[in-house]
Design an enzyme around this catalytic site. Sequence first.
Site, PDB file in Angstrom:
ATOM      1  CG  ASP A  82      73.341 -31.794  -3.584  1.00 52.23           C
ATOM      2  OD1 ASP A  82      72.302 -32.473  -3.758  1.00 52.23           O
ATOM      3  OD2 ASP A  82      73.545 -30.717  -4.171  1.00 52.23           O
ATOM      4  CE  LYS A 137      66.655 -31.394  -8.432  1.00 54.56           C
ATOM      5  NZ  LYS A 137      66.741 -30.686  -9.697  1.00 54.56           N
TER       6      LYS A 137
END
Length: 405
Positions: free
Chosen positions: A199, A225
């Site tokens: 991740d 992000k």
Amino acid sequence: MKKITEIRKDFSILSTSVYGKPLVYLDNAATTQKPSCVIEAMNEVYTEYNANVHRGVHFLSDKASEAYENAREKIRSFLNASQKEEIIFTPGTTGSINLVAYSFGERFVKKGDEIIISTLEHHSNIVPWQMLCDRKGATLKVIPVDDNCRLVFEEYTRMLSKKTRLVAVTQVSNATGVVLPVKEIIEEAHRYNIPVLVDGAQGVQHGMNDVMETDCDFYAFSGHKIYGPAGIGVLYGKREILESMPPFQGGGDMIEKVTFEKTTYNALPFKFEAGTTNFPGAIGLARAIDYLRETGPEYIESLEKDLLGYTWSALSEIPGLKMAGGSVPGVPVFSFNLEGVHHYDAGMVLDKLGIAVRTGNHCAQPLIERLGLDGTIRASLCFYNTREEVDTLIEGINRVRDMFF
Ligand code: PMP
């Protein structure tokens, strides 16, 4: 090299005010701001060549398809993946992990098998595996952490067995900024031929984007992000494994031929991109990656390193401030509590001073519970933040302490 003042001009939102105070945006682990070139790139799609991709024979559709596929190539190069077919566009990290949990799980996980995750995971890297285990009668194993949030590595090596089907771990804890030894985790798993999903939601924007270097089998991240748009993300997967997995969702673009009797599926990567994808988002994300290249990854790293050291020293001097991650975090994400002050109250006061931090469990409830907390205050910085903003944060925290004592 651009001066920090020039960099900040690229992100116009950084010069706005809230409650009449200059905005100090320290919630970058939740989402990052977008440089104007990303906003312009998406604006261009909608004003100059908006058309559905891979479908039309007309000029606009060709242009949009070309830009979309160029974006895929940019991501391939950014991740250092060997083939474009290994890059699948998804709605985000959550979408990418769910894709693997469903599709890989459908093909390879059966009753009695085991999936390994860590205590440091975001809910998005917990719940899809729980759902898979429930569907298949498999078991979820969790690598423990010590009181300083570090993985107990020996426990992990002990957990690996013939029953393990997949290991799924985060690069960086979004709740504490702790960096996991992902390369070592992968090496151990590969000794048993067990694939590893990483991740990358909190690592990709801090230079941990080389999939060849770690040799991970899957890598998931979100555009929003890493200075790109929301609603777009990426799943990287090694071609051989992706080829062996069934489609996740059915619909347009993922098919080769459809009849009512039987449908055959498209080749990679389209097999996993059912329906109209977020092509403006993909194009915006590619522009964000270009922006980072133009700004200079090493320069960005040096700016963030400076902020990390400066913030750590400043926070360490505040009486009654306790860091949740124990020692210095690996990235400029600081998770802490102030003695005698509820994190939520602190967040409210800081907000009124124009300082945006996150409070609560950061979608990592099991970790926060393991640390014996009910939440923290999290200040997450990135290269466009400044030492002056850190000073404002410190003043703000001192104001909070004065108010509650
Ligand atoms: N994993 C981690 C480590 C995260 O920090 C986040 C976002 N906070 C996610 C997964 C989920 O990302 P998204 O909501 O963009 O799908």
